[in-house]
Design a protein around this motif. Structure first.
Motif, mmCIF file in Angstrom:
data_model
loop_
_atom_site.group_PDB
_atom_site.id
_atom_site.type_symbol
_atom_site.label_atom_id
_atom_site.label_comp_id
_atom_site.label_asym_id
_atom_site.label_seq_id
_atom_site.Cartn_x
_atom_site.Cartn_y
_atom_site.Cartn_z
ATOM 1 N N GLY A 56 0.135 11.116 7.294
ATOM 2 C CA GLY A 56 -1.336 10.468 7.802
ATOM 3 C C GLY A 56 -0.964 9.217 8.381
ATOM 4 N N ASP A 57 -2.182 8.465 8.517
ATOM 5 C CA ASP A 57 -2.206 7.270 9.181
ATOM 6 C C ASP A 57 -1.708 5.860 8.504
ATOM 7 N N LEU A 58 -1.142 4.788 8.929
ATOM 8 C CA LEU A 58 -0.745 3.690 8.258
ATOM 9 C C LEU A 58 -1.585 3.267 7.037
ATOM 10 N N GLU A 59 -0.847 3.217 5.873
ATOM 11 C CA GLU A 59 -1.679 2.612 4.693
ATOM 12 C C GLU A 59 -0.556 1.638 4.000
ATOM 13 N N SER A 60 -0.849 0.414 4.129
ATOM 14 C CA SER A 60 0.041 -0.570 3.812
ATOM 15 C C SER A 60 -0.220 -0.911 2.292
ATOM 16 N N ARG A 61 1.022 -1.133 1.594
ATOM 17 C CA ARG A 61 0.993 -1.446 0.451
ATOM 18 C C ARG A 61 0.587 -2.851 0.017
ATOM 19 N N PRO A 62 -0.296 -3.124 -1.138
ATOM 20 C CA PRO A 62 -0.768 -4.520 -1.233
ATOM 21 C C PRO A 62 0.518 -5.537 -1.338
ATOM 22 N N ILE A 63 0.356 -6.624 -0.630
ATOM 23 C CA ILE A 63 1.460 -7.580 -0.353
ATOM 24 C C ILE A 63 1.961 -8.349 -1.628
ATOM 25 N N GLY A 64 1.030 -8.250 -2.601
ATOM 26 C CA GLY A 64 1.502 -8.676 -4.053
ATOM 27 C C GLY A 64 2.271 -7.823 -4.780
ATOM 28 N N GLU A 65 1.885 -6.526 -4.650
ATOM 29 C CA GLU A 65 2.856 -5.539 -5.193
ATOM 30 C C GLU A 65 4.037 -5.241 -4.581
ATOM 31 N N VAL A 66 4.338 -5.510 -3.191
ATOM 32 C CA VAL A 66 5.467 -5.700 -2.707
ATOM 33 C C VAL A 66 6.469 -6.695 -3.102
ATOM 34 N N LEU A 67 5.743 -7.926 -2.975
ATOM 35 C CA LEU A 67 6.386 -9.097 -3.326
ATOM 36 C C LEU A 67 6.875 -9.054 -4.680
ATOM 37 N N ALA A 68 5.896 -8.416 -5.840
ATOM 38 C CA ALA A 68 6.595 -8.408 -7.076
ATOM 39 C C ALA A 68 7.599 -7.266 -7.047
#
Length: 333
Positions: A56-68
């Protein structure tokens, strides 16, 4: 007190499987490095690729989730994060770079903001699969400042304008060379890795010559090449007659031979310099490590023969004493 709490908030049931999973999750890599996936899918429609039809198309992970997750990985002993996605530089485009939150503070959902925050972890941060958008220019100063590794994995794929158009890839060789020169002027130690496809449908000798000329002009540090192979469902299959397999493979071999000479020259220039390396393993011959210029499994290694007093994940200062087309040989500085 807990009994009263659990009257209204039942105690979570024991799960014999999930209860064994550590806080940082399950890793399939060695303890000292890990991949950090920041998004899924892709908005591009490159004719040789079927990822959008599968994921599918781009779906970014929430930045807070990535940084955690990045913080948990560091706390678990990770010394190097490899940021990956199908299109790393597009991170946040799908959510219009909205503001997220991490540790109670607002953080913009963008590649630059992500790199700024990851740079605070004081571990190696390496960027992979970076599409050559103008926004890439914004992270080069962070590399120059030592906040993230001076390493950029940019899959250019080709240099012929005709082939790039057929691939539905952006830019041109001239513009790309200008971008590379600009990146190097800001961060002279930057290492650029890329991948290319030889024998794409419609590729003529002239197109291939343009690709070779680009390599000789760009002098990239690390290069991978693939002879074009039809992928079921890819639009490239409709572009015209497929070049003979031996032609596709011969061009790949020639490209890699040209790049080997470039690589050998660049690595030879590091002889007698002192560099920082990250230890991957220790075997019967000594220590095997990687420099900031080397991603695991795809780039070169640094061999420190006769040195056994090291553990995976250790950082060492070493002096380069020899080099070949792919690897460095060093001793403790």
């Amino acid at each position: 007190v807990l009994q009263h709490v659990h009257t209204y908030v039942p105690k979570p049931a024991h799960d014999p499987f999930m209860s064994l999973v550590p806080a940082h999750g399950v890793k399939l890599t060695p303890k000292h490095y890990a991949y950090l996936k920041i998004s899924e899918g892709c908005n591009h429609r490159c004719t040789f690729c079927i990822i959008p039809s599968m994921r599918g198309d781009l779906e970014s992970r929430p930045i807070g989730e990535v940084l955690a997750e990045a913080k948990r990985l560091k706390e678990a002993g990770v010394k190097e994060l490899l940021v990956i996605s199908q299109d790393t530089s597009a991170y946040g485009v799908d959510v219009k770079h909205r503001t997220g939150f991490y540790d109670g503070a607002p953080v913009r959902t963008s590649m630059k903001a992500l790199c700024e925050e990851l740079g605070k972890l004081d571990i190696w941060v390496r960027l992979h699969y970076v599409y050559p958008y103008p926004s890439v220019d914004d992270v080069i100063p962070l590399m120059a400042e030592g906040k993230i590794l001076p390493y950029l994995d940019v899959p250019f794929q080709h240099a012929s304008p005709k082939i790039l158009k057929a691939m539905k890839r952006p830019a041109s060789a001239e513009n790309t060379l200008e971008r590379i020169a600009k990146w190097r002027s800001i961060c002279p130690e930057i290492v650029i890795r890329s991948t290319f496809i030889t024998g794409f449908p419609g590729e003529t000798e002239e197109d291939f010559d343009q690709l070779i000329q680009f390599l000789e002009d760009a002098k990239l540090d690390r290069v991978g090449a693939f002879a074009y192979s039809p992928v079921e469902g890819a639009k490239a299959n409709e572009l015209g007659e497929l070049l003979p397999e031996d032609v596709r493979e011969d061009r790949r071999r020639w490209l890699m031979q040209v790049q080997e000479d470039i690589s050998a020259e660049k690595l030879a220039a590091k002889i007698d310099t002192v560099i920082e390396v990250l230890v991957d393993e220790v075997d019967e011959e000594g220590t095997i490590a990687r420099s900031k210029a080397d991603a695991p499994e795809i780039d070169g290694l640094v061999y420190i023969d006769g040195h056994f007093d090291a553990q995976p994940g250790d950082f060492l200062q070493v002096k380069v004493i020899d080099a070949d087309h792919h690897d460095l040989y060093a001793q403790l500085a």
